[in-house]
Motif scaffolding. Structure first.
Motif, PDB file in Angstrom:
ATOM      1  N   LEU A  37      40.608  33.106  83.369  1.00  0.00           N
ATOM      2  CA  LEU A  37      41.247  34.317  82.861  1.00  0.00           C
ATOM      3  C   LEU A  37      42.625  34.004  82.286  1.00  0.00           C
ATOM      4  O   LEU A  37      42.945  34.353  81.138  1.00  0.00           O
ATOM      5  N   GLU A  38      43.421  33.318  83.088  1.00  0.00           N
ATOM      6  CA  GLU A  38      44.786  32.985  82.676  1.00  0.00           C
ATOM      7  C   GLU A  38      44.791  32.146  81.386  1.00  0.00           C
ATOM      8  O   GLU A  38      45.505  32.436  80.424  1.00  0.00           O
ATOM      9  N   LYS A  64      40.930  44.759  83.692  1.00  0.00           N
ATOM     10  CA  LYS A  64      42.136  45.314  84.319  1.00  0.00           C
ATOM     11  C   LYS A  64      43.354  44.448  84.033  1.00  0.00           C
ATOM     12  O   LYS A  64      44.471  44.947  83.901  1.00  0.00           O
ATOM     13  N   ALA A  65      43.138  43.142  83.932  1.00  0.00           N
ATOM     14  CA  ALA A  65      44.256  42.224  83.690  1.00  0.00           C
ATOM     15  C   ALA A  65      44.841  42.380  82.281  1.00  0.00           C
ATOM     16  O   ALA A  65      46.013  42.090  82.063  1.00  0.00           O
ATOM     17  N   LYS A 124      37.651  42.725  86.505  1.00  0.00           N
ATOM     18  CA  LYS A 124      38.930  42.066  86.800  1.00  0.00           C
ATOM     19  C   LYS A 124      39.638  41.675  85.496  1.00  0.00           C
ATOM     20  O   LYS A 124      40.843  41.897  85.330  1.00  0.00           O
ATOM     21  N   TRP A 125      38.897  41.102  84.565  1.00  0.00           N
ATOM     22  CA  TRP A 125      39.479  40.708  83.277  1.00  0.00           C
ATOM     23  C   TRP A 125      39.962  41.940  82.509  1.00  0.00           C
ATOM     24  O   TRP A 125      41.041  41.931  81.926  1.00  0.00           O
TER      25      TRP A 125
END
Ligand SMILES: [Zn+2]
Length: 306
Positions: free
Chosen positions: A69-70, A99-100, A96-97
């Protein structure tokens, strides 16, 4: 002398920190083919990137799944990728991605077997607006053809909710025991396109290397699009350009969209973009169509093309 010193200090400063400046100046890009996870086949950390045809040597090194993700967001910032179509086998990871990086990902289920996830589950996700597409549908990895009856509920659902669908219908794919090239001939899409005339379907790698079949389908079914994704970096550049040029010369340059199909090698995002930007047979406008404008239209983002 003093002015020259000041200039050289400024130049040194600029050359040390060029990346953020360049990223802001870059025109926007949409990546139509990304993966948040990819468990159907194991990619250990450090493994070189995929390459075809063998014998060949992949470059780079796979990063750990929990850094994806990062690193992906870093590459997206670097290349000014404002939006990406994101598949995940685990819908929790997709969330999750999303939301990030709100607004940056169109979340979608990665489907390698019909029924997983069940269409009813997706209906709830679409109702709640947690997902915005279907696919990559990659059931070909397990030998299923795109016109398999088991996929019907997905196409019907996508048509009902008017969401885009990415499907792997091509001659090549990962080395998996169930994979069948013969289940990826684009003519097999015809049944689907006839039954679902409003389906917003796009095909991985524009069906590589089934060029003439794919061109026939795209001429005959105006709703059909293709991505140029893995072929921007997994096959020899010459083979990619031959394929892309054939579609552009056939007049289909407005129906192709860039995707990185990066799995565990985020640096491949930039390599894919570079492959489009360096194509000697396209105008700047044709490159911008593939990198951005066509996806804006296909996704109905309602932004004015540049
Ligand atoms: Zn893919």
């Amino acid at each position: 002398m003093k002015i020259l010193t000041v200039i050289s200090v400024v130049l040194i400063y600029v050359s040390q920190f060029p990346a953020p400046l360049l990223a802001q100046e870059r025109p926007p890009i949409i990546d139509m083919h990304m993966h948040a996870d990819l468990p159907p086949y194991d990619v250990p950390e450090g493994k070189p990137a995929l390459c075809r045809p063998e014998p060949c040597k992949g470059d780079g090194a796979a990063i750990a799944l929990d850094r994806m993700l990062e690193k992906t967001l870093e590459e997206m910032d670097r290349h000014n990728i404002i939006k990406a179509f994101l598949s995940g086998l685990d819908l929790g990871v997709v969330q999750k991605w999303m939301k990030a990086a709100p607004g940056r990902f169109i979340g979608s289920p990665f489907i390698v077997r019909p029924g997983q996830p069940a269409p009813e589950v997706l209906r709830q996700e679409f109702d709640a607006r947690r997902l915005g597409g279907i696919g990559e549908i990659a059931v070909q990895l397990n030998g299923f053809a795109p016109n398999d009856a088991a996929l019907e509920p997905y196409f019907a659902l996508a048509e009902e909710f008017d969401v885009p669908v990415l499907i792997h219908t091509a001659g090549i794919g990962p080395y998996m025991p169930g994979f069948r090239s013969s289940a990826g001939t684009p003519l097999l899409l015809e049944d689907v396109l006839v039954r679902h005339p409003k389906l917003r379907l796009f095909v991985e790698n524009a069906g590589y290397p089934y060029r003439d079949q794919m061109i026939a389908m795209m001429y005959q079914y105006p709703q059909l699009h293709g991505d140029v994704s893995t072929i921007t970096w997994v096959i020899p550049r010459t083979a990619f350009y031959d394929y892309l040029e054939a579609f552009v010369r056939a007049g289909l340059g407005k129906r192709l969209m860039f995707g990185s199909d990066q799995m565990r090698w985020p640096e491949k995002i930039g390599e894919g973009i570079e492959a489009i930007e360096q194509a000697p047979f396209m105008t700047e406008e044709q490159k911008r169509d593939i990198l951005y404008n066509n996806a804006v239209r296909f996704l109905r983002l309602e932004q004015e093309p540049e």
